[in-house]
Design an enzyme around this catalytic site. Structure first.
Site, PDB file in Angstrom:
ATOM      1  N   ASP A 193      72.348 -11.945 -31.214  1.00  0.00           N
ATOM      2  CA  ASP A 193      72.054 -12.521 -29.909  1.00  0.00           C
ATOM      3  C   ASP A 193      70.535 -12.545 -29.733  1.00  0.00           C
ATOM      4  O   ASP A 193      69.863 -11.528 -29.935  1.00  0.00           O
ATOM      5  CB  ASP A 193      72.697 -11.704 -28.787  1.00  0.00           C
ATOM      6  N   GLU A 236      73.404 -18.721 -27.446  1.00  0.00           N
ATOM      7  CA  GLU A 236      72.429 -18.085 -28.335  1.00  0.00           C
ATOM      8  C   GLU A 236      73.091 -16.980 -29.153  1.00  0.00           C
ATOM      9  O   GLU A 236      72.426 -16.068 -29.624  1.00  0.00           O
ATOM     10  CB  GLU A 236      71.252 -17.521 -27.518  1.00  0.00           C
TER      11      GLU A 236
END
Length: 390
Positions: free
Chosen positions: A269, A312
């Site tokens: 992430d 993301e």
């Protein structure tokens, strides 16, 4: 081998002959049945018309006889009519005298008529004088139908033999052979085998249809490949998407469980990625995601899978990799990312959670474990790798 080939060719030839015979016999048989049916209807209509005309004749002829009760005049007319082979019986009944003026029928020993009757009321000046009834023989049409049937059979048999002699070669080369190719081509299409090309060189209708089918196959194959690629690929980064990742990981998990080989899974992430989008815009954010994907892919093996499963959020599958080796690799990747300047001119860090497959977990459980480890990495300050501990 030659015998087997000969048997196969014989079977194919027999099949073609059967198709040809059926193709000719079915319409000819249908034509015979329809023609016979029409002939029967014609004869039945003719018999019904004769029946009605006979009744009319009797009605007109018996009016005066009913009024005067003179059966002799009626008997003469009935005697003439009864000579017709179609008539079985005649009845003339007078309502005025409540008596039959005439009841006559054919007497033929050992013969029963398949007959039906029609009755007509005799009215004059709005007064019912009586009725006449004529019974006719349905069996009259049977020998005529048989005669018509024999004539039609001879006619259609001649047509069939002529068609065999004249049309067989044309049917085989122009219809049956191309139809077999079309059938095979359509069968391949129905099975989804879109990569097999079929070459048609003729200019007749069937060849044009074959070319159209092959052109359709080619376009379908191209579209299918594009759609298949789009279904499993992330449009922005070119990485596998969640669907593509799920399809591949299940195969890898199966092999890992079967052969008891190590397997590690990590979730990435990007730290503070929302701030990048908010500050520099989504266009810059997209460039950061693409650069991040390129950097990670340049540091992993061909056997590893790196996929984008969220905005993301990324996942990496590392076959034949223990949890210790996975942590070392992930830390190297993390350091490469944190040392790189991205599209907005600044550095980006990533938090990573990693777990290993023991052979008993489901995919959802593995992802949940890696996600928990990722959460711990975020809580501990980001830009680090955390291993999920069971």
């Amino acid at each position: 081998m030659l015998i087997n080939r000969a048997i196969k060719l014989h079977s194919v030839a027999l099949y073609l002959v059967c198709v040809l015979l059926l193709g000719l016999l079915i319409p000819i048989t249908a034509g015979m049945v329809i023609t016979l049916g029409q002939e029967r209807i014609k004869l039945e209509d003719e018999l019904s018309e004769f029946h009605r005309e006979t009744l009319k004749t009797l009605v007109v002829s018996t009016e005066d006889a009913m009024l005067s009760f003179s059966p002799e005049g009626v008997r003469n007319i009935a005697g003439v009519l009864l000579k017709d082979e179609r008539i079985v019986s005649i009845e003339v009944f007078s309502e005025l005298f409540d008596l039959y003026l005439l009841r006559v029928s054919k007497q033929i020993p050992d013969h029963q008529f398949d007959s039906f009757s029609m009755r007509e009321t005799v009215v004059k000046d709005d007064e019912v004088l009586g009725y006449v009834q004529v019974e006719v023989d349905n069996g009259w049409i049977i020998p005529r139908i048989e005669e018509a049937r024999n004539r039609i059979i001879i006619l259609f048999s001649s047509m069939f033999l002529s068609a065999l002699l004249l049309v067989v070669p044309a049917i085989y080369y122009k219809i049956l052979k191309p139809l077999r190719r079309l059938t095979r081509q359509a069968d391949l299409l129905s099975k989804g085998e879109l990569g097999i090309e079929c070459d048609w060189r003729g200019k007749d209708e069937l060849s044009l249809l074959g070319k159209t089918l092959d052109s359709m196959r080619s376009k379908l194959n191209d579209n299918f490949n594009v759609m298949k690629e789009m279904a499993v690929t992330d449009e922005l980064t070119g990485l596998p998407n969640r669907h593509g990742f799920s399809a591949e990981i299940k195969k890898i998990m199966h092999l890992s469980k079967r052969y008891k080989h190590p397997l590690s899974i990590a979730i990435f992430d990007l730290d503070y990625f929302k701030a990048i989008n908010d500050t520099y815009g989504h266009g810059v954010g997209d460039e950061v995601l693409k650069e991040f994907s390129r950097l990670v892919c340049s540091r992993i093996r061909n056997t590893d899978i790196f996929a984008r499963i969220g905005g993301e959020e990324f996942v990496m599958v590392m076959p034949e990799t223990s949890i210790e080796a996975a942590k070392l690799l992930l830390n190297k990747i993390r350091e490469v990312i944190s040392g790189q300047h991205f599209a907005h001119g600044e550095k980006v860090t990533t938090s990573i959670g990693v777990t290993s497959y023991s052979g008993v977990e489901q995919l959802d459980q593995l992802l949940e474990a890696a996600d928990n480890a990722l959460y711990q990495a975020k809580r501990k300050g980001r830009d680090q790798v955390v291993v999920y501990l069971r």
